[in-house]
Write a protein that holds these residues in place. Structure first.
Motif, mmCIF file in Angstrom:
data_model
loop_
_atom_site.group_PDB
_atom_site.id
_atom_site.type_symbol
_atom_site.label_atom_id
_atom_site.label_comp_id
_atom_site.label_asym_id
_atom_site.label_seq_id
_atom_site.Cartn_x
_atom_site.Cartn_y
_atom_site.Cartn_z
ATOM 1 N N TYR A 59 0.942 -1.274 0.014
ATOM 2 C CA TYR A 59 -0.155 0.091 -0.075
ATOM 3 C C TYR A 59 0.838 1.228 0.073
ATOM 4 O O TYR A 59 0.242 2.284 -0.386
ATOM 5 N N GLU A 76 0.326 3.919 -2.863
ATOM 6 C CA GLU A 76 0.095 5.233 -2.654
ATOM 7 C C GLU A 76 0.771 6.248 -3.065
ATOM 8 O O GLU A 76 0.505 7.249 -3.624
ATOM 9 N N LEU A 85 -6.761 5.793 -3.658
ATOM 10 C CA LEU A 85 -5.778 6.762 -2.962
ATOM 11 C C LEU A 85 -6.346 6.482 -1.394
ATOM 12 O O LEU A 85 -5.506 6.224 -0.433
ATOM 13 N N CYS A 109 -5.896 3.178 -0.085
ATOM 14 C CA CYS A 109 -4.445 2.923 0.387
ATOM 15 C C CYS A 109 -4.183 3.421 1.803
ATOM 16 O O CYS A 109 -3.581 2.771 2.680
ATOM 17 N N LEU A 110 -4.748 4.754 1.934
ATOM 18 C CA LEU A 110 -4.504 5.394 3.193
ATOM 19 C C LEU A 110 -5.189 4.660 4.363
ATOM 20 O O LEU A 110 -4.747 4.488 5.631
#
Length: 293
Positions: free
Chosen positions: A173, A177, A196, A199-200
């Motif tokens: 990840y 990102e 995105l 991913c966070l």
């Protein structure tokens, strides 16, 4: 005169048939393959005829690409990959980029993530070297039967988006990102923003994820009006809330009923004149030991 009129009418009907079904005219192996694919809806027959077209040197660029697409549709993905690798040398330089795009889709279909990443990086290197689109600033692409122009900038962002998704399949990840952030700097859109945000979330960076996803819902990004992107942003925000632990500086939240009632009684003993509604627990540290009982 009448015979000429009938002949002219027959030619027009034949031409309109090819236009309606989007098949080329003629009687070559490639034309017969497209007829089997698009008119007869017989993919296996189409594959056999596409092979014949490739071996006969009949529109090899299109035959190889079309055959790979049909093979993917009938779950012969591995064969399609091998076919492109084996016969792309017979294709023109102009066809190599579209063959790469087909190959990336095939790798994605059969879960060959490492191969997908390697090819996407190779495509990015071609962009850096100025060799994408055969040296032109734009190319003509097709989608749902419509032609449109794609710029190098848009293509770079698209490839980065695919690379980010590939990294996510490997649960890398942090790499995903970085790639998505670069893609958004070049050509931002709501779909990549959602990826995105995911991913966070996977990295437990909830505040950053919330900010990214809220930009979609606030319409700050191109494509924010797309219902699929908005729904996905809302779903990810719900997932974010379910993962995020309650703030530690608000002890009055999410407490069991018996604990709250006991605390009410204790507060009333110490300050009988207080309202029975609990205030902010500013003195909670002073009687922490008694609460433990």
């Amino acid at each position: 005169m009448e015979r000429n009129s009938k002949k002219s009418s027959g030619m027009k009907e034949k031409e309109s048939f090819h236009v309606i079904h989007k098949v080329p005219s003629g009687d070559t192996p490639y034309v017969r393959a497209k007829h089997a694919q698009l008119v007869q809806k017989d993919p296996e027959a189409a594959i056999v005829l596409f092979w014949k077209a490739i071996n006969a040197g009949d529109r090899v660029d299109s035959a190889l690409k079309d055959m790979a697409v049909v093979m993917k549709q009938v779950d012969r993905t591995e064969e399609a990959i091998e076919a492109i690798k084996s016969f792309r040398g017979r294709c023109s330089k102009q066809a190599q980029e579209s063959l790469d795009n087909v190959l990336i889709d095939l790798y994605k279909k059969c879960g060959k993530v490492d191969e997908q990443i390697a090819l996407l990086k190779q495509k990015l290197r071609l962009i850096f070297q100025g060799e994408v689109f055969n040296g032109k600033p734009t190319k003509t692409a097709r989608s749902h039967g419509k032609k449109f122009q794609v710029s190098v900038k848009q293509e770079t962002s698209r490839i980065l988006g695919n690379l980010g998704w590939a990294y996510m399949q490997k649960t890398n990840y942090m790499a995903a990102e970085v790639v998505y952030r670069k893609a958004q700097m070049i050509d931002p859109d709501a779909n990549k923003a959602c990826n995105l945000g995911l991913c966070l979330i996977k990295q437990a960076r909830y505040d950053e994820a919330r900010s990214v996803l809220e930009d979609v819902l606030l319409g700050k990004l191109p494509g924010s009006d797309d219902i699929k992107s908005r729904n996905r942003a809302e779903e990810l925000l719900l997932e974010l809330e379910s993962r995020q632990p309650p703030p530690l500086d608000l002890p009055g939240l999410n407490l069991e009923d018996d604990f709250v009632e006991g605390l009410e009684r204790l507060m009333n003993e110490w300050a009988p004149s207080r309202s029975k509604r609990l205030p902010i627990f500013e003195e909670i540290s002073a009687f922490r030991d008694q609460l433990a009982c």
